[in-house]
Design an enzyme around this catalytic site. Sequence first.
Site, PDB file in Angstrom:
ATOM      1  CB  SER A 101      27.056  92.674  68.172  1.00 17.70           C
ATOM      2  OG  SER A 101      27.686  91.404  68.094  1.00 17.70           O
ATOM      3  CE  LYS A 149      33.293  96.799  65.744  1.00 21.61           C
ATOM      4  NZ  LYS A 149      34.223  97.417  66.713  1.00 21.61           N
TER       5      LYS A 149
END
Length: 422
Positions: free
Chosen positions: A315, A60
């Site tokens: 992720s 992110k």
Amino acid sequence: MVEAEKTITFPDVDNIYLAAERLRGVIAHTPLQENLNLSDKYGATIFLKREDLQVVRSYKIRGAYNKMASLPADALAKGVVCASAGNHAQGLAYACRKMAVKGIIFMPTTTPNQKVKQVKLFGKEFVEVVLIGDTYDDAYHAAMEYVDTHESIFVHPFDDLQVMEGQGTVGLEIFKDSNFKIDYLLMAIGGGGLASGVSTVFRQLSPRTKLIGVEPLGAPSMKVSIDAGHIVALDEIDKFVDGAAVKRPGNTTFEICRQNLDQVILIPEGKVCTTILQLYNEDAIVAEPAGALTIAALDFLKDEIRGKNVVCLISGGNNDITRTEEIKERSLLYEGLKHYFIIRFPQRAGAMREFLSNVLGETDDITLFEYSKKTNRERGPALVGIELKHKADFAALLERMREAKIQFEYLNDKPDLFEFLI
């Protein structure tokens, strides 16, 4: 008069290269590692893109920093805002610290203290955390009110061009680091920002790679929308896979994923839990639920990936240790090893002993027993949890219960009652 359709601008590979330059020295170039355990298991060559090793333990930071670095100085001077209870908040906080920009992060009051502390740790004095409301929606509405009042910039977690292009740098790294043909690339989908950026890279640089999006079964907003041909907002979702539990995909991310992805696979939350435990026990990898989605998906593709080169994007690795018991429980339920019953025992001495001796198998284990004797009743209900060593033992357990004329109600397949009692 027919209203003209709004033109949607897609991410651009050249801009993704520019994003990579902006991020140089800010993020870690995470490794692309072959995993021998998974390769042996599936008869394929499995590589893991380790974004769990990123500086904020998720990808992110890429999108948040790229968005902020794309803004003019006068806009940054007014500060940036986001609403998040997870990885996006941490990524934005770190970006604020690196760029010395004021950031206001709105989080629900229900956010675990560990996550609030992490945001403050990454942002230091440049970040203010505002805890408000009970849900993400409450925090989001508060954030938008602040943006309107202070003319600050809202950094969207996924439906933003510069955010998507920042996430797309993950795809550039995978492409550059692979000295082999990538047959399959698997990536998690929440709102679709990561899948949009990465798929943009691969559709241009490696068009024959099969691009697979992976969503949790309890939050399938992108797949439902793609199947319907238009955006669908789900009324209810299972929030367990919190990094990918989104009720509605973005307007732009929906269009990109619809065009670029070859397939979207839905993975049961219990399977995700099994995968989290396996990654930790077998490979010492700490993956959060969303980070484990792509590995969990391999079982659903095992026939077609045999002999292929497969890349799974992990992720993130922000897994809260306090969730371990829930993860184990969900895994056991999914694997058919944990079963709950309401059993009506005769209210007489020896009834429980008979159950243990005549019904339970040698390797069956009672993990929960809640019972209150009702002296004015012939039978008393008990809530009983039984853990099995092998899934196949369940049929024999039920047969022994019937032979012993045990009165019982099976709870696993009654979700409303199960969730209320367990």
